[in-house]
Design an enzyme around this catalytic site. Structure first.
Site, PDB file in Angstrom:
ATOM      1  N   ARG A  46     -17.526 -14.811 -12.801  1.00  0.00           N
ATOM      2  CA  ARG A  46     -18.129 -15.156 -13.759  1.00  0.00           C
ATOM      3  C   ARG A  46     -19.598 -14.692 -13.420  1.00  0.00           C
ATOM      4  O   ARG A  46     -20.665 -14.546 -14.498  1.00  0.00           O
ATOM      5  CB  ARG A  46     -18.285 -16.607 -14.200  1.00  0.00           C
ATOM      6  CG  ARG A  46     -17.123 -17.283 -14.317  1.00  0.00           C
ATOM      7  CD  ARG A  46     -17.275 -18.880 -14.289  1.00  0.00           C
ATOM      8  NE  ARG A  46     -17.613 -19.092 -12.837  1.00  0.00           N
ATOM      9  CZ  ARG A  46     -17.643 -20.573 -12.684  1.00  0.00           C
ATOM     10  NH1 ARG A  46     -17.560 -21.316 -13.672  1.00  0.00           N
ATOM     11  NH2 ARG A  46     -17.964 -20.888 -11.543  1.00  0.00           N
ATOM     12  N   HIS A  98     -25.579 -19.009  -7.774  1.00  0.00           N
ATOM     13  CA  HIS A  98     -25.446 -19.379  -9.207  1.00  0.00           C
ATOM     14  C   HIS A  98     -25.199 -20.770  -9.028  1.00  0.00           C
ATOM     15  O   HIS A  98     -24.472 -21.460  -8.159  1.00  0.00           O
ATOM     16  CB  HIS A  98     -24.313 -18.801  -9.950  1.00  0.00           C
ATOM     17  CG  HIS A  98     -22.924 -18.755  -9.223  1.00  0.00           C
ATOM     18  ND1 HIS A  98     -21.995 -19.545  -9.731  1.00  0.00           N
ATOM     19  CD2 HIS A  98     -22.511 -18.106  -8.113  1.00  0.00           C
ATOM     20  CE1 HIS A  98     -20.952 -19.438  -8.936  1.00  0.00           C
ATOM     21  NE2 HIS A  98     -21.133 -18.804  -8.057  1.00  0.00           N
TER      22      HIS A  98
END
Length: 222
Positions: A46, A98
């Site tokens: 992602r 992230h």
């Protein structure tokens, strides 16, 4: 095999679109590689490096692994850093983690996951170093978010302590190592204010960044 054929179809469509928009793009790309940035990120599907910052192939040199780690016995990662700095003359290295990182969640869970546990041992060392702070956070998501941030700062410090970075600074070469984090929930990048441009600034810059992480949680609690 049908799914794989679809990938080839997608590739041809992408190539045709790029060629239509920039007829000389692939010719220039084939002539030489001259990226301005080295991106050290997570393997998470992602978090695509080029797309996040709106760059095309050839504009960013990328190294990815589980939880965006820089480990001093990982010759793969160390070789990427050396090639980037000494051959490609890259002046900016970006360590980008992230939120909602699977590696961070696995480290916090302290479960047995086989071979990957050896890799995550380094992340658990960071968790141990900041154990009192992290253990005091009741909300699991907030605890994970803070460890994601702490990990990025520690990996920036690890990049700065590689022989490649040390030698570059000794020779007076311009080199800055940055720490960023990506929010999968809204697609936005955040600068963690940990940009190191010299050996002398490693400690004050990283310590200031760590204090901001600690302070962020204190404000949330208040």
């Amino acid at each position: 095999m049908g799914e794989l054929k679809k990938l080839f179809q997608n590739n041809r469509q992408w190539s045709a679109q790029v060629t239509c928009e920039q007829p000389d793009f692939f010719k220039k790309l084939a002539d030489q590689q001259s990226p301005d940035y080295l991106w050290i990120g997570c393997s998470d599907s992602r978090v695509p490096a080029n797309e996040l910052v709106g760059l095309m192939p050839g504009e960013v040199f990328v190294h990815r692994n589980v939880a965006n780690m820089v480990i001093h016995t990982d010759f793969n990662g160390l070789s990427v850093i050396q090639y980037a700095v000494e051959v490609l003359n890259i002046k900016d290295i970006i360590v980008c983690g992230h939120y909602d990182c699977g590696g961070v969640k696995e480290a916090l869970a302290n479960s047995s996951s086989g071979l990957v546990n050896n890799w995550l041992r380094h992340l658990r060392d960071i968790q141990f170093t900041h154990g009192d702070f992290l253990d005091a956070i009741a909300d699991p998501k907030e605890r994970s978010d803070r460890l994601c941030e702490l990990n990025i700062i520690e990996q920036v410090r690890n990049v700065c302590r590689t022989t490649t970075a040390e030698q570059a600074w000794q020779e007076g070469k311009p080199l800055t190592v940055h720490g960023w984090i990506y929010n999968i929930g809204n697609g936005l990048l955040q600068d963690l204010d940990v940009s190191v441009s010299s050996a002398d600034s490693i400690r004050p810059v990283t310590e200031a960044a760590l204090k901001k992480v600690y302070g962020r949680t204190e404000r949330i609690r208040a």
